[in-house]
Each structure stands twice: as structure tokens, then as C-alpha cells.
Enzyme design. Structure first.
Site, PDB file in Angstrom:
ATOM      1  N   PRO A 287       0.649  -1.254   0.100  1.00  0.00           N
ATOM      2  CG  PRO A 287      -0.549  -1.529   1.887  1.00  0.00           C
ATOM      3  CD  PRO A 287       0.727  -1.980   1.384  1.00  0.00           C
ATOM      4  CG  LEU A 288       1.471   5.471  -2.507  1.00  0.00           C
ATOM      5  CD1 LEU A 288       2.487   4.915  -3.189  1.00  0.00           C
ATOM      6  CD2 LEU A 288       0.772   6.507  -3.302  1.00  0.00           C
ATOM      7  CB  CYS A 289      -0.839   5.106   3.599  1.00  0.00           C
ATOM      8  SG  CYS A 289      -1.486   3.515   3.924  1.00  0.00           S
ATOM      9  CB  THR A 290       2.764   0.526   4.006  1.00  0.00           C
ATOM     10  OG1 THR A 290       1.511   0.379   4.458  1.00  0.00           O
ATOM     11  CG2 THR A 290       3.971  -0.186   4.689  1.00  0.00           C
TER      12      THR A 290
ATOM     13  CG  ASN B 232       2.569   8.167   5.300  1.00  0.00           C
ATOM     14  OD1 ASN B 232       3.302   9.125   4.714  1.00  0.00           O
ATOM     15  ND2 ASN B 232       1.307   7.950   5.032  1.00  0.00           N
TER      16      ASN B 232
END
EC number: 6.2.1.64
Lengths: 535, 450
Positions: free
Chosen positions: B214-217, B220
Site C-alpha cells: 500500500p502506498l501509505c505504508t 509513511n
């Protein structure tokens, strides 16, 4: 501001060439392979297909023993011969075309019959990591198997007839540290947290953190907190039953934050905690298989000749009995989970440090044993690897092919049990053996010239084998007819299938990684079935 | 002269002695249609045309296996050129061949080693060849690493099927497909009789879902070394464009990999993450699947055996899907994969897509990408309104994408679609446009209690 100098420069030629397999067995597995020396007896199509898939990944060297000359039939089924090979020594010709696949591999050809080597120069076989043989007579199989058993050299005997094939691995003892299981059981110690883990888990207050942090708490912590809460009203016991685990799930549900309308907020880490309840609450224990290994006589009665594996098992037993309080060293691997980087890395370091400390204790015990026995030292890295995989150690204690051929009591009853089931794959085993017996009596394969004429003679061989194991004759002759139809033909694709499998098993044995077949494998290409039997 | 011919005939007889025993003798386990004769060998040598798709790990093995099973008229397609990392298993290639066409090199080697073999190479993509090309073969055997290409080829063979007036299948239009695949120590082999047994599209759920981060992982909360590499690949490369804005990241360029490695290591150190190595970096960048000679040899051989059975009927075929796992012992399991009665590729029926009447086109698009029955990559959607084709959305051509992008937000009714309307869908996973009938789920009584 200058960036650090490159630490891991571009790979060299060799690691590029082997990249796709290094991802399976690592640089240390490759090093073991490059030190391996394979002996092939008889460069049949099956034999050369095996060697092909060992030469390509870069085995150290290959020796082919073959005193046959190349026939037209050989050329028709064997890729590592060509028309000009006709009349020449089969082993040398095959070697020439096999070595050409990978210039890093050394090759030798010995143009003597294996029986003669066994009689005149039996020490010849001592230098090999694995001996692989095809198309041998019943007598040579037994003599060679006995000799290789005595000198403790692993042996793979292969057959390919028509749509049928088999291979049998004879290895006295084979220990595997890196078994590469598909699903590795996690080792989290939530039921018996070691000090630094307990300190970390207890210091966190999941009620107190703000919403963003709440969604970044590792599920391990959530699970631990739920169990703690549960234990208050359950006399500090451990949730084991389905009902108890459901109570844990309810508690976790209760932890999930709600929005202003009282609707639970979707938090991935809590979802993960709910999913983990069934698997991660298994209490930490010493697996029975590992316990048996640690207390087997090889581990309890060490001597100067004991292998590093057994020395490490003995040291590990010492750890389990003392510092480990009945448990294995911490594995030190944290599965990936939704978490903030800080939480995850901190938790990972806690597990890793404990694993390193546990391994350090085992290493000191290894050093003590080594000093007492005056044997070769074992590196710290090896001990670390051993401890990392202590939950999955695997040992094969093999059996002698010569004993199998004599069809003694336990082998006979084992075979009989499968024949009574009835298991058609064991019928194939009998047919392969009967065809071998036929060959030693008639100096040709059953059905070689004409199928019908050999049926009754092959049937006699089958009956003889069946009576040796006190089994009644087969109700139908189908499989005997089929074997006579094959007439000893070697079908290339059947040999290629087995060749791939046997090469694979040889590589497992040389690299001491992954679990090899234990110990008889049967392939039926007509029904696309396979089976493994343990003689 | 005459004696030379006899000699050569006798020689041929001796050379093919092994397979002649299977073909010229009958046995209790033969296919019911099998009649032993010398003509069968003649057929596989002189008439039977086999297409091998892919000249990689499986393709090299298949070419050798088939040539030694008597097949001469073999065609092989591969668009790739030879790389150093192929040589640990693609045994028809040598270091000197690096950069050359895989298909051409493989064919040259096998034709030279096995006299009489007349293999033909096609150095191109499978999509470059048309129906007429594929129709000439008796059997197709496929050893690809790409699921999309496999699905395209499957769709091609399905589109060659013809049906009689009574909607029964015209058997003469069936070209059997034997398919093999490997990954590390695991693999599978299967036999597909188009229109008669389960095809690739019937069993899409057998492919493992693609591993994505996932992009947020990545942005961030990185935790694994892979996350650091993905960050540099997805975010940092485009931001810094180290070789200029026009140079895309190339996982085969050691300088590019080196740059990503360095940046990923910086990010890893910053976050306390360890074990970012060159091998790992390249693995993530190129999505490398481990591969070894032995697994490929076994799977290709299982496929070749099935091709031989199909061509000769000397034995019944595998029914119909075999999985192989060589990590723990050697284990196989053969089972009968079942057809999907409404398969988009092989069922000769129109697939129905249930959707709510107030849904947007985006909903249809997402279903086509995410639903297990479709799993498309970038479907282009058109429909026919008042006898005229209307493109609703298409992402493959930039100008059309820009023109149709707004449609995704529109309700389907506003686009002229109605209950029972047909949409025509094109995608890289199939050579054909697929017709799908819309069914408004709120137009029927829905039993909510279920």
C-alpha cells in the site's frame, strides 16, 4: 552531505548468472553446490537429464562411469549425444555435451563397468558427494548400494521404463537445518514474554494514545493487552478453547475506537489482531520432533567424530534444560504487520536481540563441547543459523537398498500393506522390480522383441516377488501386459521428468537445504500420479 | 543409392525404437480410440504441427523434449533476447548468445543436435500473429511466465472455436492447449481442450494474488527493506529524475539499480531498517521470480508427455491439472479443474454483470478489474447506441482517455445504458472484444435474508 560510498557494489558475473537460484538457496547453498562432486553411472537419457539440471546451476564436478558404446537407440532418446557419437564411448560423449552447458563445471569420464570398479578400486566412490545410477542389474544395484552404505556416500538409484519411473534415495543420515517451510510458525512468546518484551508490552497504554497512534499499534500488543484483561477475570490462565478465544475477540472489538456516531472506526491493525487470535495464541512449547532429536543417542553420546549438527543439538539441549526453561531459543523473526515504523522496528529489535542473546548462550555451549572433544570448531554464524531454524530442524535416517532388495520382514510387511489397500503405485514398484528380475534372468527387457511372448515369464517374476512378501497374485494381468508393451523403452519425456526430480533431490542433499524425498519415489506418466514410500 | 535409402530407413527404425514400442503395440491402458500402427510415428513426424509458446526455462526444455519424442514440425515464439541470468536453466543458450533472439537460438541449437528436426522460430510477441497463424497447429503448448500473455493466448484458441447450427461444438475447430508454469520449487501443468474442459479464464482464482505494498505504508510507515526500495522506485525516482525526466527506471541497468540501492539504504538507515541489499533491490524493481533448472525440466516434461498423448492417443490424458511442489520431498496432486458455465472465454454464452441502476461507469470499471471472474488490467468499454459504437471509457490511448475520463463519474443511465444493455470490453488479457450484458440488480426481487 556526500552520500556514503556504495556498500553493495554491482554483482559479479557469477552472481548474475545464478541470480534466480541464489534466491532459493543463498550464497552458502551455492558454495556447497560448487564443492559438490557428482558421480553418474550410465549416461542413459535419464542419466544425462539428471546431470544437465545439476551442471546448469553449477555443481563443482561430474564424473560419468559408463563402459557402453553409443547405439542408434541411445541417440534417439538422449539429447546429449549426436549422430557422430555412434560407436564411441557413451560416457565420454555425453560428458562432452554436458560440460559444454557450463564451463565452470569440471568433468571426468571413466570407461569401466561399475562392477569392475567395485571389485578393483572400491575407494573410487569415496570422493563423491552423491552417486547417481541408472540402468543397473539387480546384482550390481545391491553390491553398489551396500558399498555406498558402508562408506556413507549418498546414493540415488533411478529407473525409467515406458511411462513408469522411480528413484530411491539411500542416505544413512541426513540433517537439514534450513528446511524452508511454506508456512513458518510464528514464535512470539506472548504467553511467556522474556523480560525486554514484557517491559515493552507493559509500558504501552493503548487506551491513552491518540487516534493516529491507535491505528499504528502492532497487533501483537493488542492481543497481549486483550489477554491481560481477560486473565483478570480468568485466574491468570491462558485462553485455549474456542469459547475463550471468542472472548478475546470480543475484548479486541471493545478496544476499537468509535466515531462521533458510535460506529467502530475501521482500523487495519485491530482487524489483524482479530485474525491472529486463532494462530498466535498457541502456547510456546518444545515440538516433539525437536525434543526427540535433542535426546536421541547421537546428541547425547557425542564423540570426536560427531557431526556439527549433533554437537549443536547437544548444546541446544543444554540451553533448553537450563536458560531456555524448556523452550527453544527465540527465533527472532517478526512477521510484517500494520504498525508505525517506530513500533515495528522497536519490537523487531526486541525479538532480534533476545534471539542473538539466546544464540550466544548456545554458541558458548558449543565451544565448550568442541574444546572437550578436541574436534573442529563451529562458527558462530553456523550456530546462529541453527538457532534461527531450531523449530524446524529435520533429520532423515535412511535405509539400505540392499536390505530392501532382500524383502526382509519389515520391508515385506510394509509393501504388503500398500498392496492390500490396494495402492496402484506400489503395484508399479513391484512391476519395476519384476522387470529388473526378468532382465537379470533373460539378459533383456521384458517385451524387448515381442510383448506377448514375455508375459508369462514376467508374470513368474511378479509371482516370485509377491510370494517373497507373502502376498496373493494380482487379480488382473493389466500391469504385466503394459510392462511388456513398454519392452524396456525409455521415453524421453518420462526420463526428463524424473531427471528434473532427481537433480533436484541431489541438490537438496548437497546444499543440505529443503527436505529430500524419504526415500522411494514412483512416477506414473500415464495417469500423471506420483507417490512416495519410506522403505 | 537404393541400399543407402534402406540403410537410412533401418536407421530411422532403430533410432525411434523406444517410442515405436509405445505406438506400434497396444496396451490395457490405451485411449479407447488408439489403434497401434507405424503410421502414428509418421503422423507426428511429418504432419503434426506443434506450437511452443515461450523459449525460456520451459520453452527450451519443451523444444528438446518434443524433438526427442519424434515431433519435427515445431514452431516456437518468443519476443525476448537472451540475458546472463537465463543461463542457469535455459540450457540451449551460452554466454556468446547474450543479446540474441531466444526463439532463433533455441531453434538453431535443436535443429543442429537432432537431425531431421525442422523447428521454426518466431522472434515476436504472440499478439503480432493472427488467427490464421494459430489455426495451422494441431496442438499448442505454452511455457510463459506472464499471466496476461497466457490469458491472451487462451482467448485466441477459444476464439477459433466454431459451433454447429445446433450450438454444439465443432470438434474439428478444437486446438488443445497444454500449459505449464513454474515459480521456484513449485509448478503446474495442465491440459485444456477448448470448449470441452476448464480453460485459463475458468480458473483465474488458481493464480495467487499479486503482492503489492500500500502506498501509505511505503510513504509513511516503512517496516521492511522492500518498502524502502518501493519508496525510491515509486516516489523518489520521479521526484529526482537522476538521469533526466525522460529516462525511466530500468531494473536491468546496474547504475539505476545502484542509485535505487543507495537511496533505499539511506531511507532504511533513517528508519532503523536493515538488510537492503543489491539482490533484494533488483528483486523488488524487476519483480523477480526465483527459477531453477530442475523444476522447469520436470514441468516441461510433464507437458511434453501430454502433447505426445494428445498427438498419438497412445494413452489417456491427464485430467486435467497437476500441481507440483518440490520444496518438501516431491509432491504432486492431479485434479479435475472444472469449467465455469459462464466463462467469458470458452462458454459461448454472454456473461451477465449485475449492477445497481444508479451505479457509475467507474463501478463497472472497478468490477472488471477486481472481480475474480474478470481480473482485467485496463478495460476499454464501448457500447452500441442506436446502431452506433460509442466509446464510454478507454485508457490505452491518451487522447481518448482524456476525452472519456469524465464518463467514469457519470451514472450509467446517463450514458445511455439500460437494464439488458450490452457493453463491449477490450483488454490486454484477451485478443477478443467481450460482450457483457448488464443486469440491474435492483430491477429484480432481491432476497435480503440470504
Amino acid at each position: 552531505m556526500a552520500s556514503p560510498s556504495p556498500k553493495s557494489p554491482e554483482q559479479n558475473e557469477k552472481t548474475k548468472q545464478y541470480d534466480r537460484q541464489l534466491r532459493l538457496w543463498g550464497d552458502h547453498g551455492q558454495a556447497a553446490l560448487e564443492n559438490g562432486h557428482i558421480c553418474l553411472i550410465n549416461a542413459t537419457a535419464l542419466g544425462t537429464e539428471v546431470i544437465k539440471s545439476i551442471v546448469l546451476p553449477g555443481v563443482g564436478s561430474v564424473t560419468i562411469v559408463d563402459d557402453n558404446t553409443v547405439s542408434d537407440e541411445d541417440i534417439g532418446s538422449n539429447f546429449f549425444l549426436e549422430c557422430s557419437s555412434k560407436g564411441l564411448n557413451r560416457g565420454s560423449e555425453a560428458l562432452r555435451f554436458l560440460i559444454e552447458l557450463n564451463p565452470a563445471v569440471q568433468g571426468h569420464a571413466v570407461q569401466e563397468p561399475p562392477d569392475q570398479i567395485l571389485q578393483e578400486n572400491p575407494d573410487f566412490f569415496k570422493s563423491f558427494t552423491v552417486v547417481i545410477a541408472t540402468a543397473l542389474s539387480e546384482k550390481t544395484i545391491q553390491d553398489l548400494a551396500q558399498h555406498l552404505w558402508d562408506i556413507n556416500v549418498p546414493f540415488i538409484l533411478c529407473r525409467s521404463v515406458g511411462f513408469l519411473g522411480s528413484f530411491r534415495i539411500q542416505i544413512k543420515e541426513h540433517a537439514v537445518i534450513e528446511t524452508h517451510p511454506d508456512n513458518e510458525q510464528v514464535d512470539l512468546r506472548l504467553d511467556v514474554p522474556f523480560q525486554s518484551l514484557a517491559d515493552y508490552l507493559n509500558a504501552l497504554d493503548i487506551e491513552a494514545v491518540d487516534l493516529k497512534d491507535h491505528g499504528h499499534i502492532p497487533w501483537i500488543v493488542i492481543l497481549y493487552k486483550a489477554v491481560q484483561k481477560w486473565q483478570v477475570s480468568n485466574a491468570n490462565s491462558w485462553p485455549m478453547s474456542r469459547k475463550e478465544k471468542n472472548e478475546i475477540k470480543d475484548l479486541i472489538q471493545g478496544f476499537i475506537r468509535k466515531d462521533e456516531n458510535g460506529i467502530p472506526i475501521n482500523e487495519e491493525n485491530f482487524e489483524e489482531a482479530l485474525r491472529a487470535v486463532n494462530t498466535a495464541l498457541v502456547p510456546t512449547f518444545l515440538p516433539v520432533r525437536i525434543q526427540e532429536l535433542l535426546y536421541s543417542s547421537s546428541a547425547t553420546n557425542l564423540n570426536k567424530e560427531s557431526s556439527p549438527f549433533w554437537i549443536m543439538c547437544s548444546a541446544l539441549r543444554g540451553f533448553v534444560e537450563a536458560e531456555g526453561k524448556g523452550k527453544l531459543p527465540v527465533r527472532g523473526v517478526l512477521p510484517d504487520m500494520t504498525a508505525s515504523t517506530e513500533h515495528f522496528i522497536q519490537l523487531q529489535n526486541i525479538y532480534r536481540s533476545q534471539a542473538a542473546m539466546d544464540a550466544e548462550i548456545v554458541y558458548r555451549k558449543v565451544q565448550q563441547i568442541v574444546a572437550q572433544l578436541h574436534c573442529d570448531s563451529i562458527s558462530e554464524a553456523d550456530v546462529k543459523l541453527f538457532c534461527r531454524h531450531a523449530h524446524d530442524l529435520y533429520l532423515i535416517k535412511g535405509s539400505n537398498i540392499a536390505t530392501e532388495y532382500q524383502l526382509g520382514g519389515s520391508v515385506a510387511s510394509y509393501i504388503a500393506r500398500y498392496l492390500e489397500e490396494p495402492d496402484v503405485m506400489m503395484v508399479h514398484y513391484i512391476l519395476l522390480r519384476a522387470a529388473e528380475m526378468f532382465r537379470s534372468e533373460h539378459c533383456r527387457a521384458p517385451g524387448d522383441w515381442e510383448p506377448e511372448g514375455d508375459i508369462s515369464n514376467l508374470k513368474t517374476c511378479v509371482s516370485k516377488l509377491l510370494s517373497d512378501i507373502s502376498c496373493s497374485p494380482f487379480p488382473k494381468d493389466d500391469h504385466i501386459h503394459e510392462m511388456c508393451r513398454y519392452g524396456g523403452a525409455e521415453i524421453h519425456s518420462v526420463s526428463a521428468f524424473l531427471g528434473g526430480c532427481v537433480a533436484h533431490e541431489a541438490i537438496k542433499i548437497i546444499t543440505k537445504q529443503y527436505k529430500p524425498v524419504n526415500n522411494m519415489f514412483i512416477y506414473d506418466g500415464s495417469s500423471t500420479n506420483t507417490a512416495t514410500f519410506t522403505f | 543409392m537404393a541400399s543407402g535409402e534402406t540403410q537410412s530407413a533401418e536407421y530411422q527404425q532403430r533410432r525411434w525404437q523406444h517410442i515405436r514400442k509405445l505406438l506400434e503395440r497396444s496396451g490395457p491402458f490405451c485411449h479407447p480410440d488408439f489403434e497401434p500402427s507405424a503410421e502414428i510415428l509418421d503422423f507426428i513426424m511429418n504432419s503434426c504441427k506443434v506450437l511452443v509458446v515461450g523459449a525460456g526455462g520451459l520453452g527450451c526444455e519443451l523444444l528438446k523434449d518434443l524433438a526427442l519424442m519424434g515431433f519435427k514440425k515445431i514452431h516456437i515464439i518468443d519476443m525476448d533476447t537472451i540475458e546472463l541470468s537465463n543461463l542457469n536453466r535455459q540450457f540451449l543458450f551460452r554466454k556468446n548468445d547474450i543479446g540474441l533472439s531466444k526463439a532463433k537460438c533455441a531453434v538453431e541449437f535443436v535443429n543442429k543436435r537432432i537431425p531431421g528436426c525442422e523447428a521454426v522460430a518466431h522472434h515476436c510477441a504472440i499478439q503480432d500473429l493472427d488467427e490464421g497463424f494459430y489455426r495451422q497447429f494441431h496442438i499448442v503448448v505454452c511455457g510463459l511466465d506472464s499471466i496476461v500473455a497466457r490469458r491472451w493466448l487462451n482467448g485466441m484458441l477459444m476464439s477459433l472455436l466454431q459451433y454447429n447450427d445446433d450450438r454444439s461444438l465443432d470438434q474439428s475447430s478444437v486446438i488443445p492447449l497444454v500449459d505449464g508454469g513454474t515459480e521456484g520449487f513449485k509448478g503446474n501443468a495442465r491440459v485444456i481442450l477448448p470448449g470441452m474442459s476448464a480453460c485459463i479464464e475458468c480458473t483465474l482464482d488458481l493464480y495467487p494474488p499479486q503482492k503489492t505494498f500500500p502506498l501509505c505504508t511505503i510513504a509513511n510507515t516503512p517496516r521492511l527493506p522492500e518498502h524502502c526500495v518501493e519508496y525510491v522506485k515509486v516516489i523518489q525516482w520521479a521526484k529526482e529524475n537522476p538521469w533526466g525526466a525522460t529516462t525511466p527506471l530500468d531494473g536491468d541497468d546496474p547504475q539505476h539499480v545502484g542509485w535505487v540501492l543507495e537511496k533505499a539504504q539511506e531511507r532504511a538507515i533513517k528508519h532503523g531498517i536493515t538488510n537492503v541489499t543489491y539482490r533484494l533491490t533488483q528483486g523488488v524493481l524487476k519483480n523477480i521470480i526465483p527459477a531453477v533448472a530442475s523444476t522447469n525440466a520436470a514441468i516441461a516434461a510433464a507437458c511434453a508427455t501430454e502433447v505426445f498423448k494428445l498427438a498419438t492417443s497412445c494413452c489417456t490424458n491427464m485430467n486435467n491439472y497437476m500441481v507440483l511442489n518440490m520444496a518438501d520431498g516431491v509432491y504432486t496432486y492431479t485434479f479435475n479443474a472444472e469449467r465455469r458455465p459462464d466463462c467469458v472465454a470458452c462458454s459461448n454464452t454472454t456473461r451477465v454483470l449485475e449492477i445497481e441502476s444508479d451505479a457509475t461507469l467507474q463501478t463497472i470499471y472497478d468490477k472488471l478489474c477486481e472481480d475474480q471472474a474478470y481480473l482485467m488490467k485496463s478495460p476499454g468499454i464501448t457500447t452500441v447506441i442506436n446502431g452506433r459504437n460509442k466509446t464510454l471509457y478507454m485508457s490505452s490511448i491518451k487522447s481518448i482517455e482524456e476525452r472519456t475520463r469524465d464518463n467514469l463519474k457519470k451514472k450509467i443511465a446517463d450514458l445511455g445504458l439500460f437494464n439488458g444493455a450490452d457493453i463491449l470490453v477490450a483488454d490486454v488479457t484477451t485478443p477478443n472484444t467481450i460482450t457483457i450484458k448488464l443486469k440491474f440488480s435492483d430491477n429484480i426481487d432481491v432476497d435480503m435474508s440470504r
